[in-house]
Design an enzyme around this catalytic site. Sequence first.
Site, short mmCIF file in Angstrom:
data_model
loop_
_atom_site.label_atom_id
_atom_site.label_comp_id
_atom_site.label_asym_id
_atom_site.label_seq_id
_atom_site.Cartn_x
_atom_site.Cartn_y
_atom_site.Cartn_z
N TRP A 74 0.88 -1.17 0.00
CA TRP A 74 0.00 0.00 0.00
C TRP A 74 0.92 1.22 0.00
O TRP A 74 1.67 1.43 0.94
CB TRP A 74 -0.89 -0.02 1.23
CG TRP A 74 -1.98 1.02 1.26
CD1 TRP A 74 -3.22 0.94 0.71
CD2 TRP A 74 -1.91 2.29 1.92
NE1 TRP A 74 -3.93 2.08 0.98
CE2 TRP A 74 -3.16 2.93 1.72
CE3 TRP A 74 -0.94 2.96 2.66
CZ2 TRP A 74 -3.45 4.20 2.22
CZ3 TRP A 74 -1.22 4.23 3.15
CH2 TRP A 74 -2.46 4.83 2.94
N GLU A 479 -21.56 6.45 11.49
CA GLU A 479 -21.06 5.18 10.96
C GLU A 479 -21.70 4.85 9.62
O GLU A 479 -21.02 4.37 8.70
CB GLU A 479 -21.33 4.06 11.98
CG GLU A 479 -21.07 2.65 11.49
CD GLU A 479 -19.62 2.36 11.11
OE1 GLU A 479 -19.37 1.26 10.60
OE2 GLU A 479 -18.75 3.24 11.31
N GLU A 486 -16.85 4.80 2.33
CA GLU A 486 -15.77 3.83 2.20
C GLU A 486 -15.90 2.95 0.97
O GLU A 486 -14.92 2.72 0.26
CB GLU A 486 -15.73 2.92 3.44
CG GLU A 486 -15.11 3.52 4.67
CD GLU A 486 -15.10 2.52 5.81
OE1 GLU A 486 -14.02 2.27 6.37
OE2 GLU A 486 -16.18 1.98 6.15
N HIS A 502 -28.36 24.41 12.02
CA HIS A 502 -27.18 25.24 12.22
C HIS A 502 -26.23 25.20 11.03
O HIS A 502 -25.03 25.49 11.17
CB HIS A 502 -26.46 24.83 13.50
CG HIS A 502 -27.27 25.04 14.73
ND1 HIS A 502 -27.59 26.29 15.22
CD2 HIS A 502 -27.89 24.15 15.56
CE1 HIS A 502 -28.34 26.17 16.29
NE2 HIS A 502 -28.54 24.88 16.52
N LYS A 602 -6.99 -2.42 5.65
CA LYS A 602 -7.70 -2.98 6.81
C LYS A 602 -7.01 -2.61 8.11
O LYS A 602 -7.65 -2.19 9.07
CB LYS A 602 -7.77 -4.50 6.66
CG LYS A 602 -8.58 -5.18 7.76
CD LYS A 602 -10.03 -4.75 7.75
CE LYS A 602 -10.86 -5.47 8.77
NZ LYS A 602 -12.23 -4.92 8.84
#
Length: 607
Positions: A74, A479, A486, A502, A602
Amino acid sequence: MCGIIGIIGKAPVTPLLVEALKRLEYRGYDSAGVATLVNGHIERRRAEGKLANLESRLGSEPLRGTIGIGHTRWATHGKPSERNAHPIATDRVAIVHNGIIENFQELKDELLADGRRFDSDTDTEVVAQLLTSYLERQRSPEEAMALAMERLRGAFALVALFSARHDILLGARRGSSLAVGYGDGEMYIGTDALALAPFTKRVTYLEDDDWVVLDAQGAKVFQGQKEVQRAIRLSGISGAMMGKGNHRHFMLKEIYEQPAVIGDTLHTYLDPATREVTLPALPFDWTTVSRLTITACGTACFAGMVAKYWFEKLARLPVEVEVASEFRYREPPLPEGGACIVISQSGETIDTLAALRYAKSQKQTILSVVNVAESAIARESHIVLPTLAGPEIGVASTKAFTTQLTVLLAAAMDAGRARGVLSKDEEAVLANALIELPALVNEALNLEEHYKRIAEDVLAPARDVLYLGRGLSFPIALEGALKLKEISYIHAEGYAGGEMKHGPIALIDEAVPVVVVAPSDSLFDKIASNFEQVKARGGKLVLLSDPAGNARLANQAAAAITLPKVDPAVAPILYSVPVQLLAYHTAVAKGTDVDQPRNLAKSVTVE
């Protein structure tokens, strides 16, 4: 992030290296490669992109050798390319590396001044060049590694293969996981026990600043120049645990495992006969804890936000929730007698580990909630409350999140009882709600066709999606938005319902779906008001509620899901399921890579 495997075998190792790398794909990567020794010389095959590209290369250019290393990279330093793919090599040594060498530029300048030539843009190459410089000065591989460990700064795991040395592999770790596996006349080294599972169950987990010498008969571990002993443990992970079963993706399989793993976790922490929470003996007394600090990253941090509501209501215990990457650098004052809960799926998240160490330096008692019992965070904690999610392969966390919530609610109940806030009757009510939860999660899963239709018709065509929740549902809104971002790459944000007026309400129009997480709890009237505000401005509403809530609002929504009625305290666990499945089916509809979304990994072991 990134995956490492090394094998000293009796037969050609390339097929085994590739097999192991496939099991490490879940960690996230953008290039891959392997290296072996052939007639004493280092031979490599590398490819940008997915492992299929490497396999194609190996099909046309086979690689022999009974000792070798492999890597899924990565990118950190240097863009994804074959040139920067690992293994990185000189004529004397090949290196695979997870993490970051923080002083690579200083070392590189020194090595360039010494006449060495670099062939990649990676920080990893300084390790290969540094080891080679020692070898050229007649140092042995073992001496070279010991010297290199004194020079390297950062968080890393390394495995090195040396030319003309068919008998050894060397590994080293500092802040990034590395495990040694023991076979019968064969040895293995890899990122974690998952990588080694098909080869062996006998595993040693290296500790920070360990370096190790593997030969066919075993391993010797060192700290500096001194040999140290590390226990050989039996791993409970099997290669069979990593299959998709009949599911299209690991993520979907793991979503459907939630009733079982929540049940397994409950059996560990809840006595169904007495309806009481039964935690292991804690190294502190809840009654003397002055403040609780919870720290984590990403999804785990949202679990901590839910836990804040639980601890403050059930135990009247003040709680601060800290994003680990900010907490570690803000260096806030922490009270004497405080406790810190650290949450991580992998137990190797580098920012969370650093936050743990800071809290420990402030004399906080560390309680960790992790899914990997032998991880660095678990080993450095005073007490561990493990989740029993089993291996989670999909990058987007699902079953790890719901089991984290399950453990955290059990801990909050334990604290509430100890502090005299939660009565025996109240604890029994919550215990019953938890005992019923796996069956209710299963009911929520049975609504999959509804999630699929909403995902395809409402969410997938959108460029932006908002999620709203109040109280315990607010972190679930966060979430849900994270999950959608994602894996579908749709911009999404979660908001506390009361914050809409707001600022965020300016975003509302008919092109922006708004997912409202709204169990009929004590705040339902408030979220219903926010629902009406969105409706009045033409928003496309998706309602997640129970029969009572949907009876009031569903006819005003573009789409609605009716979930089973549940005790409000455990609603965040149940309502995690629909936001997971909405994200999953949206990603499938858009054709994205669900299990390995772009740019993500991960286990995040770099800053």
